[in-house]
Scaffold this motif. Sequence first.
Motif, PDB file in Angstrom:
ATOM      1  N   ARG A  74       0.849  -1.193   0.000  1.00  0.00           N
ATOM      2  CA  ARG A  74       0.000   0.000   0.000  1.00  0.00           C
ATOM      3  C   ARG A  74       0.880   1.237   0.000  1.00  0.00           C
ATOM      4  N   VAL A  75       0.465   2.244  -0.749  1.00  0.00           N
ATOM      5  CA  VAL A  75       1.204   3.505  -0.814  1.00  0.00           C
ATOM      6  C   VAL A  75       0.630   4.422   0.261  1.00  0.00           C
ATOM      7  N   ASP A  76       1.509   4.901   1.112  1.00  0.00           N
ATOM      8  CA  ASP A  76       1.096   5.787   2.190  1.00  0.00           C
ATOM      9  C   ASP A  76       0.572   7.102   1.627  1.00  0.00           C
ATOM     10  N   LYS A  77      -0.495   7.606   2.214  1.00  0.00           N
ATOM     11  CA  LYS A  77      -1.106   8.853   1.746  1.00  0.00           C
ATOM     12  C   LYS A  77      -0.098   9.999   1.793  1.00  0.00           C
ATOM     13  N   LYS A  78       0.832   9.961   2.720  1.00  0.00           N
ATOM     14  CA  LYS A  78       1.837  11.022   2.842  1.00  0.00           C
ATOM     15  C   LYS A  78       2.788  11.032   1.651  1.00  0.00           C
ATOM     16  N   SER A  79       2.926   9.904   0.969  1.00  0.00           N
ATOM     17  CA  SER A  79       3.812   9.805  -0.197  1.00  0.00           C
ATOM     18  C   SER A  79       3.165  10.358  -1.463  1.00  0.00           C
ATOM     19  N   LEU A  80       1.856  10.526  -1.447  1.00  0.00           N
ATOM     20  CA  LEU A  80       1.131  10.954  -2.639  1.00  0.00           C
ATOM     21  C   LEU A  80       1.154  12.467  -2.785  1.00  0.00           C
ATOM     22  N   LYS A  81       1.286  12.905  -4.032  1.00  0.00           N
ATOM     23  CA  LYS A  81       1.202  14.330  -4.357  1.00  0.00           C
ATOM     24  C   LYS A  81      -0.145  14.588  -5.013  1.00  0.00           C
ATOM     25  N   LYS A  82      -0.574  15.839  -4.995  1.00  0.00           N
ATOM     26  CA  LYS A  82      -1.862  16.174  -5.613  1.00  0.00           C
ATOM     27  C   LYS A  82      -1.859  15.922  -7.113  1.00  0.00           C
ATOM     28  N   THR A  83      -0.681  15.869  -7.724  1.00  0.00           N
ATOM     29  CA  THR A  83      -0.594  15.656  -9.169  1.00  0.00           C
ATOM     30  C   THR A  83      -0.537  14.173  -9.546  1.00  0.00           C
ATOM     31  N   ASP A  84      -0.399  13.272  -8.574  1.00  0.00           N
ATOM     32  CA  ASP A  84      -0.343  11.842  -8.860  1.00  0.00           C
ATOM     33  C   ASP A  84      -1.730  11.339  -9.237  1.00  0.00           C
ATOM     34  N   VAL A  85      -1.799  10.632 -10.365  1.00  0.00           N
ATOM     35  CA  VAL A  85      -3.078  10.110 -10.841  1.00  0.00           C
ATOM     36  C   VAL A  85      -2.962   8.617 -11.107  1.00  0.00           C
ATOM     37  N   CYS A  86      -4.089   7.944 -11.072  1.00  0.00           N
ATOM     38  CA  CYS A  86      -4.137   6.529 -11.434  1.00  0.00           C
ATOM     39  C   CYS A  86      -3.974   6.431 -12.949  1.00  0.00           C
ATOM     40  N   PRO A  87      -3.053   5.597 -13.424  1.00  0.00           N
ATOM     41  CA  PRO A  87      -2.858   5.483 -14.872  1.00  0.00           C
ATOM     42  C   PRO A  87      -4.060   4.883 -15.612  1.00  0.00           C
ATOM     43  N   ILE A  88      -4.946   4.215 -14.893  1.00  0.00           N
ATOM     44  CA  ILE A  88      -6.093   3.596 -15.554  1.00  0.00           C
ATOM     45  C   ILE A  88      -7.251   4.582 -15.669  1.00  0.00           C
ATOM     46  N   CYS A  89      -7.706   5.116 -14.548  1.00  0.00           N
ATOM     47  CA  CYS A  89      -8.889   5.985 -14.585  1.00  0.00           C
ATOM     48  C   CYS A  89      -8.552   7.464 -14.721  1.00  0.00           C
ATOM     49  N   SER A  90      -7.294   7.807 -14.560  1.00  0.00           N
ATOM     50  CA  SER A  90      -6.811   9.195 -14.640  1.00  0.00           C
ATOM     51  C   SER A  90      -7.354  10.089 -13.532  1.00  0.00           C
ATOM     52  N   ASN A  91      -7.912   9.507 -12.494  1.00  0.00           N
ATOM     53  CA  ASN A  91      -8.345  10.283 -11.334  1.00  0.00           C
ATOM     54  C   ASN A  91      -7.151  10.542 -10.439  1.00  0.00           C
ATOM     55  N   PRO A  92      -7.083  11.735  -9.853  1.00  0.00           N
ATOM     56  CA  PRO A  92      -6.006  11.977  -8.884  1.00  0.00           C
ATOM     57  C   PRO A  92      -6.218  11.111  -7.653  1.00  0.00           C
ATOM     58  N   PHE A  93      -5.116  10.594  -7.114  1.00  0.00           N
ATOM     59  CA  PHE A  93      -5.219   9.795  -5.891  1.00  0.00           C
ATOM     60  C   PHE A  93      -5.752  10.652  -4.748  1.00  0.00           C
ATOM     61  N   LEU A  94      -5.278  11.880  -4.683  1.00  0.00           N
ATOM     62  CA  LEU A  94      -5.779  12.847  -3.706  1.00  0.00           C
ATOM     63  C   LEU A  94      -6.669  13.796  -4.484  1.00  0.00           C
ATOM     64  N   ASP A  95      -7.967  13.650  -4.342  1.00  0.00           N
ATOM     65  CA  ASP A  95      -8.866  14.412  -5.202  1.00  0.00           C
ATOM     66  C   ASP A  95      -9.048  15.861  -4.795  1.00  0.00           C
ATOM     67  N   GLY A  96      -8.509  16.261  -3.660  1.00  0.00           N
ATOM     68  CA  GLY A  96      -8.604  17.656  -3.260  1.00  0.00           C
ATOM     69  C   GLY A  96      -9.958  18.026  -2.694  1.00  0.00           C
ATOM     70  N   LEU A  97     -10.940  17.165  -2.886  1.00  0.00           N
ATOM     71  CA  LEU A  97     -12.274  17.446  -2.373  1.00  0.00           C
ATOM     72  C   LEU A  97     -12.466  16.875  -0.973  1.00  0.00           C
TER      73      LEU A  97
END
Length: 195
Positions: free
Chosen positions: A107-130
């Motif tokens: 599992r990727v820790d939420k702290k490692s994720l940037k707002k610009t990181d997206v899933c390559p399949i659905c293209s949704n950002p991992f951190l959606d900002g909402l």
Amino acid sequence: MSYEVEHNVPKPNSQPSRQHVRRPDLSTFFANFELVNTSHTQNANATPMPGDMRAVSITLADAFRVMRRDGGGTLLNQMIEILDADAEMPPKTVAGVSDAYLDELERVDKKSLKKTDVCPICSNPFLDGLGTDEYPLVVCLPCHKDHWFDLECIAPWLKLHATCPLDRKNLLEKKQPPPPPPKEEDDGEYDEMFA
């Protein structure tokens, strides 16, 4: 009418935001998958029916088409092509990973994720900002430290194909340990000639 509209001023924090793409319901895929999943049977010779294998490929390809319509990229197109080929010529066995394998993915820790990181399949950002997904379930495939996916997106693919969609590496192949260094001929015996 709101104040902003009445006075023709932009709304505060009204930056253009990308709509969160709704993931399609995969219940039909998983129901069809149970028809072809032979991992839980006692019969070692059990094979799925070609029509059932075709149905599984079609339902997942259709789900990916919904994602593509809502903004998926070229990777999604490639995955759909592979699933369409599987539907045309259904494989004789399911070559995917087990539920236990999915449970053990790093599992990727939420702290490692940037707002610009997206899933390559659905293209949704991992951190959606909402703030809608306080605990994003992002996994890292063992083939590469940067191959991160939403578990909801990658799990159906991995159930059918044990390959990373980005580099096509087989995830079930064990990495071979490096060969031992060549052993020198000196085996520790005392040789008077070279003493």
